[in-house]
Design an enzyme around this catalytic site. Structure first.
Site, PDB file in Angstrom:
ATOM      1  N   ASP A  75      -0.188   5.211   0.670  1.00 12.52           N
ATOM      2  CA  ASP A  75      -0.431   6.254   1.678  1.00 12.52           C
ATOM      3  C   ASP A  75      -0.625   5.640   3.060  1.00 12.52           C
ATOM      4  O   ASP A  75      -1.431   4.727   3.243  1.00 12.52           O
ATOM      5  CB  ASP A  75      -1.665   7.062   1.290  1.00 12.52           C
ATOM      6  N   ASP A  94      -2.168  -0.007   5.769  1.00 13.44           N
ATOM      7  CA  ASP A  94      -2.600   0.573   7.048  1.00 13.44           C
ATOM      8  C   ASP A  94      -4.109   0.681   7.203  1.00 13.44           C
ATOM      9  O   ASP A  94      -4.604   0.794   8.321  1.00 13.44           O
ATOM     10  CB  ASP A  94      -2.032   1.991   7.180  1.00 13.44           C
ATOM     11  N   ASP A 152       0.860  -1.176   0.000  1.00  6.53           N
ATOM     12  CA  ASP A 152       0.000   0.000   0.000  1.00  6.53           C
ATOM     13  C   ASP A 152       0.904   1.236   0.000  1.00  6.53           C
ATOM     14  O   ASP A 152       2.094   1.139   0.349  1.00  6.53           O
ATOM     15  CB  ASP A 152      -0.883  -0.053   1.255  1.00  6.53           C
TER      16      ASP A 152
HETATM   17 MG   LIG Z   1      -3.013   3.261   3.030  1.00  5.04          MG
END
Ligand SMILES: [Mg+2]
Length: 246
Positions: free
Chosen positions: A24, A199, A22
């Site tokens: 960001d 996240d 991932d």
């Molecule tokens: Mg992310």
């Protein structure tokens, strides 16, 4: 952020991994707006070395569009899935992406009109998706949510995807899990041990897929509701972890 209270740290990257990352909140710290992110010095070189070490089996799996990913990591042009699985550029460089539905431009203008009342609110044009961001304008959350719910009725097949201070209008039927599954059926990913780090809640779809294939799922942060098997504290920890295998 401190390390996750329960989940163990992941081991250093290994030669037989298919590595999905991932962007960001995982590779990059969040910024006030999507365009304001900063790529840490040295990260592109680490990604390039890792990609080489893994025989090309490294891909970004992001909510951003491919165009945005290419801009951020230029001149690197990585194998990637964008828009939560809607767009996918395989190792061969071929891109698969859907077209926006009719009337979509008008809807984008309406979203901008709603956001204009809240300085700091951002409407992100993502091709077939619209991202409604309120990180810098918390007061806009209800208005943007109301707009998105009303817009859904004019967009058959679309659904709402919640994220971190963002709500996204997007076509249904794909997510980060379907993107990772698709990569894993192709060279050079097929037959490798899948590992995915992310996240956000939307990364859980990917965690389910890699867990089911005896892979490893790495939560970045300390969110409690996760199926992840491992955890890293923040993007700085992700950087150090990737560097340890590059
Ligand atoms: Mg992310």
């Amino acid at each position: 952020m401190s390390p996750h209270p329960i989940l163990p740290l992941p081991p250093a990257p290994a030669d037989d991994w298919a590595l999905f990352l991932d962007v960001d909140g995982c590779l990059l710290e969040f910024a006030d707006t999507p365009d304001a992110v900063v790529v840490p010095e040295g990260l592109p070189a680490i990604l390039e070395r890792l990609r080489e070490r893994l025989g090309g089996a490294l891909a970004l799996v992001s909510g951003r569009g491919l165009k945005s990913l290419d801009t951020i990591f230029a001149p690197l042009r990585l194998t990637a899935s964008g828009l939560h699985g809607l767009e996918r550029r395989g190792h061969d460089g071929e891109v698969r992406a859907p077209e926006p539905p009719p009337g979509f431009d008008g809807l984008l203008d309406e979203a901008r009109a709603v956001a204009a009342a809240y300085p700091g609110a951002v409407i992100e044009d993502k091709g077939v998706n619209i991202g409604l961001h309120w990180r810098r304008a918390p007061a806009a959350a209800d208005a943007l949510r109301g707009f998105a719910e009303a817009a859904l009725e004019r967009l058959p097949g679309y659904r709402l995807q919640p994220g971190d201070h963002v709500l996204e209008l997007r076509p249904g039927g794909s997510d980060k899990g379907t993107a990772i599954s698709a990569f894993l059926q192709e060279a050079p990913f097929a037959g490798r041990r899948p590992v995915f780090a992310g996240d956000d809640l939307t990364d859980e779809h990917g965690f389910v897929v890699v867990n089911a294939q005896e892979g490893m799922s790495i939560l970045v942060g300390d969110r409690a509701d996760t199926v992840a098997t491992h955890a890293l504290a923040d993007p700085r920890a992700v950087y150090a972890w990737l560097a340890s295998g590059a």
